[in-house]
Design an enzyme around this catalytic site. Sequence first.
Site, PDB file in Angstrom:
ATOM      1  N   ASP A  28       0.786  -1.246   0.000  1.00  0.00           N
ATOM      2  CA  ASP A  28       0.000   0.000   0.000  1.00  0.00           C
ATOM      3  C   ASP A  28       0.814   1.291   0.000  1.00  0.00           C
ATOM      4  OD1 ASP A  28      -2.342  -1.413   0.022  1.00  0.00           O
ATOM      5  OD2 ASP A  28      -2.760  -1.147   2.151  1.00  0.00           O
ATOM      6  N   TYR A 142     -16.468  -6.951   9.363  1.00  0.00           N
ATOM      7  CA  TYR A 142     -16.029  -7.444   8.054  1.00  0.00           C
ATOM      8  C   TYR A 142     -16.310  -8.942   7.905  1.00  0.00           C
ATOM      9  CZ  TYR A 142     -13.413  -3.125   6.961  1.00  0.00           C
ATOM     10  OH  TYR A 142     -13.055  -1.826   6.664  1.00  0.00           O
ATOM     11  N   LYS A 173     -18.081   0.119  11.046  1.00  0.00           N
ATOM     12  CA  LYS A 173     -17.367   0.408   9.806  1.00  0.00           C
ATOM     13  C   LYS A 173     -17.632  -0.765   8.877  1.00  0.00           C
ATOM     14  CE  LYS A 173     -12.790   2.057   8.475  1.00  0.00           C
ATOM     15  NZ  LYS A 173     -12.246   1.141   7.508  1.00  0.00           N
TER      16      LYS A 173
HETATM   17  P1  FBP Z   1      -9.056   1.832   3.183  1.00  0.00           P
HETATM   18  O1  FBP Z   1      -9.936   3.025   2.937  1.00  0.00           O
HETATM   19  O2  FBP Z   1      -7.642   2.049   2.764  1.00  0.00           O
HETATM   20  O3  FBP Z   1      -9.683   0.579   2.602  1.00  0.00           O
HETATM   21  O4  FBP Z   1      -8.998   1.625   4.771  1.00  0.00           O
HETATM   22  C1  FBP Z   1     -10.068   1.090   5.457  1.00  0.00           C
HETATM   23  C2  FBP Z   1      -9.702  -0.202   6.167  1.00  0.00           C
HETATM   24  O5  FBP Z   1     -10.801  -0.703   6.901  1.00  0.00           O
HETATM   25  C3  FBP Z   1      -8.509  -0.084   7.088  1.00  0.00           C
HETATM   26  O6  FBP Z   1      -8.860   0.398   8.339  1.00  0.00           O
HETATM   27  C4  FBP Z   1      -7.988  -1.497   7.092  1.00  0.00           C
HETATM   28  O7  FBP Z   1      -6.619  -1.583   7.262  1.00  0.00           O
HETATM   29  C5  FBP Z   1      -8.283  -1.951   5.713  1.00  0.00           C
HETATM   30  O8  FBP Z   1      -9.342  -1.193   5.220  1.00  0.00           O
HETATM   31  C6  FBP Z   1      -8.686  -3.404   5.682  1.00  0.00           C
HETATM   32  O9  FBP Z   1      -8.688  -3.814   4.371  1.00  0.00           O
HETATM   33  P2  FBP Z   1      -9.106  -5.252   3.921  1.00  0.00           P
HETATM   34  O10 FBP Z   1     -10.344  -5.016   3.108  1.00  0.00           O
HETATM   35  O11 FBP Z   1      -7.979  -5.716   3.075  1.00  0.00           O
HETATM   36  O12 FBP Z   1      -9.331  -6.085   5.130  1.00  0.00           O
END
Ligand code: FBP
Length: 261
Positions: A28, A142, A173
Site C-alpha cells: 500500500d 467485516y 465500519k
Molecule cells: P481503506 O480506505 O484504505 O480501505 O482503509 C479502510 C480499512 O478498513 C482499514 O482500516 C484497514 O486496514 C483496511 O481497510 C482493511 O482492508 P481489507 O479489506 O484488506 O481487510
Amino acid sequence: MVNIHKIVPNKCLFLAYDQGLEHGPSSDFNETNVNPEYVLDIGVKGKYNGLILLPGVAEKYSQNFLKKVPLIVKLNGKTDIAKVDPYSAQICSVSRAIKMGADAVGYTVYVGSAFESTMFKEFSKIVEEAHDHGVPVIAWMYPRGRFVHNILDTNVLAHSARAGLELGADILKLNNNDDLPGLKWVVKSAGKAKIVFSGGSKLSEPDFYKHIEFGMKAGGTGVAIGRNVWQAEDPLAVTRNLKKIVLEGKKAEDIIREATI
Ligand code: FBP
C-alpha cells in the site's frame, strides 16, 4: 454516558492508517506515505474527525497530532500473510489506549470466520471497559473466511451490521457494495448504531466520489477512508471534495464537473 460527539459532531470523516500492519508496506505504501508523519499531517490539515491508528504509531508520533485531531486507537490487528480463516488478536488494552489520548477505540470483527466466537468475546469485553470510561467503540464488521462466499453480498453486510448493533458497538465500519436499496437495508439493520463506510483500494476519483455518495445516500453517517486519500496525488484536494459530499450532501457528479471545468 458514551460521548461520541467529539468524533461524530454530525456527519464525520475518519482517516485510516492501519494498513501497514494489515497489508504490509510494500502493498500500500510508497516512499512518501510510508512515513507516518506525512499521513498524520493530512489528518491535521484536513481537519478530520478522527485518525485511526494502531498503538505503535499512535504512541511514537503523538506529538504530531494529539490535541489537533481526535485519536481512534485500533485495539486489534493482523497481517494478511496466513491464508486461513482470519482472527485479529487484541494487541492493545482500553486503558493503554485511554492513556495515549484515545477519543474512541476500534476493533475488527471478522463475521463468519471460524474464530468469530473468540472475537465476539474479546470485543464484548472491550465494549464493557470502554463504555465504563465513556469511550465510544467502533467495530469494523467485516465478513470474512472460508464460509463467506461473497463479502459484499447485501444480506451478509446486513447480518454484519446487525451483529455490530447486538454486540454493543456505537459505530460500525462496513464495506460499501454500491447497491443503494441494499445499503439502505444494511443501514436499517444497524438500528441506532451509526455507519461509516470504508473506501477500499484506490479508485479513480470519479468512481471514488460516486462510491462515497452511495453510502451517504443510503443513510451512512460518514466515511473511514485510507488509501483513496493518502495514495492520492493531492490528498487535501480529495479531502475537500469528500467533505462536500459527506458534510454538505453535494452530488458526486457536481464535484466531478467542477473539477473538470
Ligand atoms: P481503506 O480506505 O484504505 O480501505 O482503509 C479502510 C480499512 O478498513 C482499514 O482500516 C484497514 O486496514 C483496511 O481497510 C482493511 O482492508 P481489507 O479489506 O484488506 O481487510
